[in-house]
Design a protein around this motif. Structure first.
Motif, PDB file in Angstrom:
ATOM      1  N   GLY A  17     -10.018   8.038  -6.993  1.00 27.72           N
ATOM      2  CA  GLY A  17      -8.927   6.987  -7.176  1.00 27.72           C
ATOM      3  C   GLY A  17      -7.345   8.933  -6.854  1.00 27.72           C
ATOM      4  O   GLY A  17      -7.964   9.427  -8.177  1.00 27.72           O
ATOM      5  N   GLY A  19      -4.368   7.413  -7.114  1.00 25.66           N
ATOM      6  CA  GLY A  19      -3.259   7.080  -7.074  1.00 25.66           C
ATOM      7  C   GLY A  19      -2.889   7.892  -8.647  1.00 25.66           C
ATOM      8  O   GLY A  19      -2.466   8.381  -8.869  1.00 25.66           O
ATOM      9  N   GLY A  22      -5.299   7.841 -11.756  1.00 20.50           N
ATOM     10  CA  GLY A  22      -5.869   9.302 -10.880  1.00 20.50           C
ATOM     11  C   GLY A  22      -4.836  10.333 -11.414  1.00 20.50           C
ATOM     12  O   GLY A  22      -5.705  11.122 -11.820  1.00 20.50           O
ATOM     13  N   ASP A  41     -10.879   9.820  -2.727  1.00 24.49           N
ATOM     14  CA  ASP A  41      -9.669   8.793  -2.400  1.00 24.49           C
ATOM     15  C   ASP A  41     -10.362   8.752  -0.895  1.00 24.49           C
ATOM     16  O   ASP A  41     -10.466   9.380  -0.058  1.00 24.49           O
ATOM     17  N   ASP A  42      -9.936   7.322  -1.075  1.00 22.56           N
ATOM     18  CA  ASP A  42     -10.258   6.574   0.195  1.00 22.56           C
ATOM     19  C   ASP A  42      -9.308   6.897   1.531  1.00 22.56           C
ATOM     20  O   ASP A  42      -9.057   6.393   2.659  1.00 22.56           O
ATOM     21  N   THR A  43      -7.820   6.803   0.901  1.00 17.60           N
ATOM     22  CA  THR A  43      -6.837   6.815   1.536  1.00 17.60           C
ATOM     23  C   THR A  43      -5.863   7.792   1.789  1.00 17.60           C
ATOM     24  O   THR A  43      -5.504   7.969   2.737  1.00 17.60           O
ATOM     25  N   PHE A  59     -14.867   7.616  -1.508  1.00 19.80           N
ATOM     26  CA  PHE A  59     -15.629   6.838  -2.808  1.00 19.80           C
ATOM     27  C   PHE A  59     -16.505   7.230  -2.259  1.00 19.80           C
ATOM     28  O   PHE A  59     -17.823   7.471  -3.278  1.00 19.80           O
ATOM     29  N   VAL A  75     -13.301   6.784 -13.041  1.00 19.89           N
ATOM     30  CA  VAL A  75     -12.339   6.283 -12.317  1.00 19.89           C
ATOM     31  C   VAL A  75     -11.059   6.195 -12.743  1.00 19.89           C
ATOM     32  O   VAL A  75     -10.880   5.217 -13.523  1.00 19.89           O
ATOM     33  N   VAL A  77      -8.636   3.885 -10.969  1.00 19.96           N
ATOM     34  CA  VAL A  77      -7.745   3.106  -9.884  1.00 19.96           C
ATOM     35  C   VAL A  77      -7.770   2.329 -10.958  1.00 19.96           C
ATOM     36  O   VAL A  77      -7.986   0.916 -12.242  1.00 19.96           O
ATOM     37  N   ARG A  83     -11.560  -1.414 -10.334  1.00 19.76           N
ATOM     38  CA  ARG A  83     -12.178  -0.001 -11.231  1.00 19.76           C
ATOM     39  C   ARG A  83     -13.498  -0.969 -11.554  1.00 19.76           C
ATOM     40  O   ARG A  83     -14.497  -0.118 -11.543  1.00 19.76           O
TER      41      ARG A  83
END
Ligand SMILES: CC(C)(COP(=O)(O)OP(=O)(O)OC[C@H]1O[C@@H](n2cnc3c(N)ncnc32)[C@H](O)[C@@H]1OP(=O)(O)O)[C@@H](O)C(=O)NCCC(=O)NCCS
Length: 219
Positions: A17, A19, A22, A41-43, A59, A75, A77, A83
């Motif tokens: 993460g 964000g 993270g 991070d998936d985004t 992830f 983690v 998140v 999480r």
């Protein structure tokens, strides 16, 4: 802390993460002198640099056996349920979950802190408190003596728990929430910023205000 005997405990850190949480964890790793290997991070695009650290994948890459063998993971998140789910997958895969605590925190030697826990600056954790795995505690919180915080709970900045209070798994406390005396917070519940919890709040409840009242049950 269970990870003490794991040779990966002080290995470079992989933060899941990139964000807010993270990035906060990344800051605390810097304060501790821990090397951060990368973010997952998936985004974000692979190769993106976030606060000086590269995003090395989504992830799913946390399941890469070479990374599991070489790195400590945490983690980052904010959402407690998400999480929890990521943490459980990492545990099943044999990852080393590292706990990151800002050096300004004051932690009682008798407190028990689990794996994959993040505690930000100026938080105090008092005698015989038990903080389970994957809990996230923001800065400037007070965790009173003999409190119990169950797995994957999240506390925003400036929360205060008086002695003996219990928080259920995956619950969330907004900034500045107080849980006092016989106050309890159930599993998966959400407590709004600034609430004062004087009486037990049920599981999956949304509570706000002073004294905190349940506005509705969560789906
Ligand atoms: C609790 C919270 C998550 C609710 O957000 P939400 O689901 O979007 O809820 P809404 O904003 O739709 O509000 C729902 C109702 O609760 C009330 N409410 C929401 N948060 C409240 C709070 N902190 N205190 C008092 N009342 C609150 C709203 O006024 C609204 O009341 P109404 O139904 O009578 O109009 C959010 O308000 C909050 O407190 N977030 C904390 C953020 C935080 O501290 N993050 C820490 C990380 S930095």
């Amino acid at each position: 802390v269970a990870e003490v005997s794991d040779r990966r405990a002080q290995a470079p850190v992989l933060i899941l993460g990139a964000g807010r949480q993270g990035r906060n964890i990344n800051d605390v790793c810097a304060a501790l002198g821990r090397t951060v290997h990368g973010f997952l991070d998936d985004t974000r695009a692979i190769g993106e640099i976030v606060n000086g650290v590269e995003v090395i994948g989504g992830f799913a890459r946390a399941q890469d056996e070479d990374l599991i063998a070489a790195l400590a993971m945490i983690v980052g998140v904010g959402d407690s349920a998400a999480r929890a789910s990521i943490f459980e997958t990492l545990c099943r895969r044999g990852a080393c979950l590292t706990t990151i605590i800002h050096p300004t925190c004051v932690i009682s030697p008798s407190a028990e802190i689990g794996r994959g826990v993040f505690v930000n600056a100026y938080t105090r954790i008092m005698a015989n408190a038990r903080v389970a795995d994957n809990v996230l505690i923001e800065g400037l919180c007070t965790i009173g003596a003999d409190t119990r915080i169950e797995q994957s709970a999240s506390l925003g900045p400036g929360c205060h728990l008086t002695a003996g209070v219990a928080l259920g798994a995956r619950c969330f406390l907004g900034a500045g929430a107080l849980v006092v005396g016989r106050g309890r917070v159930g599993c998966d519940s959400v407590i709004g910023a600034g609430a004062t919890v004087l009486d037990p709040i049920a599981d999956r409840a949304f509570g706000v205000g002073t004294p905190a009242r349940v506005k509705r049950l969560l789906p």
